[in-house]
Each structure stands twice: as C-alpha cells, then as structure tokens.
Design a protein around this motif. Structure first.
Motif, PDB file in Angstrom:
ATOM      1  N   TYR A   1     -24.393  44.364 -84.279  1.00  0.00           N
ATOM      2  CA  TYR A   1     -24.836  45.403 -83.406  1.00  0.00           C
ATOM      3  C   TYR A   1     -26.227  45.085 -82.898  1.00  0.00           C
ATOM      4  O   TYR A   1     -26.942  44.265 -83.448  1.00  0.00           O
ATOM      5  N   VAL A   2     -26.614  45.739 -81.822  1.00  0.00           N
ATOM      6  CA  VAL A   2     -27.916  45.547 -81.196  1.00  0.00           C
ATOM      7  C   VAL A   2     -28.675  46.871 -81.248  1.00  0.00           C
ATOM      8  O   VAL A   2     -28.118  47.917 -80.912  1.00  0.00           O
ATOM      9  N   SER A   3     -29.920  46.810 -81.673  1.00  0.00           N
ATOM     10  CA  SER A   3     -30.802  47.977 -81.688  1.00  0.00           C
ATOM     11  C   SER A   3     -31.977  47.694 -80.771  1.00  0.00           C
ATOM     12  O   SER A   3     -32.480  46.568 -80.730  1.00  0.00           O
ATOM     13  N   VAL A   4     -32.393  48.728 -80.040  1.00  0.00           N
ATOM     14  CA  VAL A   4     -33.524  48.587 -79.122  1.00  0.00           C
ATOM     15  C   VAL A   4     -34.518  49.703 -79.409  1.00  0.00           C
ATOM     16  O   VAL A   4     -34.122  50.861 -79.537  1.00  0.00           O
ATOM     17  N   GLU A   5     -35.786  49.334 -79.497  1.00  0.00           N
ATOM     18  CA  GLU A   5     -36.846  50.331 -79.650  1.00  0.00           C
ATOM     19  C   GLU A   5     -37.885  50.087 -78.568  1.00  0.00           C
ATOM     20  O   GLU A   5     -38.470  49.005 -78.483  1.00  0.00           O
ATOM     21  N   ARG A   6     -38.091  51.087 -77.726  1.00  0.00           N
ATOM     22  CA  ARG A   6     -39.089  50.980 -76.660  1.00  0.00           C
ATOM     23  C   ARG A   6     -40.476  51.069 -77.290  1.00  0.00           C
ATOM     24  O   ARG A   6     -40.755  51.977 -78.067  1.00  0.00           O
ATOM     25  N   LEU A   7     -41.328  50.137 -76.969  1.00  0.00           N
ATOM     26  CA  LEU A   7     -42.697  50.100 -77.469  1.00  0.00           C
ATOM     27  C   LEU A   7     -43.633  50.551 -76.360  1.00  0.00           C
ATOM     28  O   LEU A   7     -43.191  51.054 -75.338  1.00  0.00           O
TER      29      LEU A   7
ATOM     30  N   LEU B   1     -38.646  46.182 -78.550  1.00  0.00           N
ATOM     31  CA  LEU B   1     -38.176  45.382 -79.670  1.00  0.00           C
ATOM     32  C   LEU B   1     -36.655  45.380 -79.627  1.00  0.00           C
ATOM     33  O   LEU B   1     -36.029  46.439 -79.544  1.00  0.00           O
ATOM     34  N   VAL B   2     -36.053  44.185 -79.681  1.00  0.00           N
ATOM     35  CA  VAL B   2     -34.600  44.055 -79.676  1.00  0.00           C
ATOM     36  C   VAL B   2     -34.198  43.342 -80.969  1.00  0.00           C
ATOM     37  O   VAL B   2     -34.736  42.278 -81.286  1.00  0.00           O
TER      38      VAL B   2
ATOM     39  N   VAL C   1     -36.284  38.702 -73.614  1.00  0.00           N
ATOM     40  CA  VAL C   1     -36.969  38.295 -74.839  1.00  0.00           C
ATOM     41  C   VAL C   1     -37.057  36.771 -74.828  1.00  0.00           C
ATOM     42  O   VAL C   1     -36.055  36.083 -75.007  1.00  0.00           O
ATOM     43  N   THR C   2     -38.248  36.261 -74.598  1.00  0.00           N
ATOM     44  CA  THR C   2     -38.458  34.820 -74.476  1.00  0.00           C
ATOM     45  C   THR C   2     -38.345  34.102 -75.810  1.00  0.00           C
ATOM     46  O   THR C   2     -37.768  33.021 -75.889  1.00  0.00           O
TER      47      THR C   2
END
Length: 110
Positions: free
Chosen positions: A1-7, A13-14, A41-42
C-alpha cells in the motif's frame, strides 16, 4: 500500500510498503515535491537489514538509495505510482492504486 502525508509548503512524504520480485518485504520512502496532482520523489530510500525488537525499535537498518517514483493523483479515488529502480528485483513499472480510506472532513466530493 501507499501512504501520503502532506508536509509544509509543496512537500509530501510518500511511503510504499511492497515486496520485491523474490517476495521479500520492502518499505520504501521519500519526500517529494507536489506539483498540481503529481508528487515527484527524486530520491527514494529503502532500509536494508536491521532487526525489529518487541518494543518497536529497529536496530541495524541501513538507509539505501532505491530509485525514484512519481505518484499521479488525478482524483480522490485513484492514483498511479510510476517507479524506477536500478535494482534488478524492482526495475521500472507502474501500479494503479485505489483509495482504501478517507479522512473525515476532507473535501473529496469529486
């Protein structure tokens, strides 16, 4: 699964919890730049090695550069994760994602 948190600002953050082609769990993470509906995300890292103790502490893990990915989020219900890794157990690919949870109070009326 993928989680994303907006900073703060245009950062997010992915975290991608996945498996390599040999079936070994891999927890991949990186901070990327949000542009429109895409997060780029580099530098994605993977913690290699280490031992998880009963108290939740991880000892001996080594952050290792894994590759990069782009998360395209065109609407509130779906996304596509495009990834590139020089590691042969991952390679290059794309995965279509479907939203599993919703945040109470988030305007997602699309």
């Amino acid at each position: 699964y993928v989680s994303v948190e907006r900073l703060a600002g245009d950062q997010a953050l992915v975290i991608w919890n996945t498996f390599d082609q040999a079936g070994t769990p891999a927890w991949l993470y990186g901070v990327g730049t949000v542009t429109g509906s895409t997060i780029h995300v580099t530098e994605v890292a993977q913690n290699v090695g280490g031992v998880l103790h009963d108290d939740g502490a991880v000892v001996g893990a080594t952050p290792t550069l894994w590759g990069s990915f782009d998360l395209d989020v065109p609407d509130c219900h779906a996304a596509t994760l495009n990834y590139q890794s020089p590691l042969s157990l991952f390679g290059v690919g794309a995965i279509d994602l479907q939203r599993l949870t919703y945040v109470n109070g988030l305007d997602c009326s699309q």
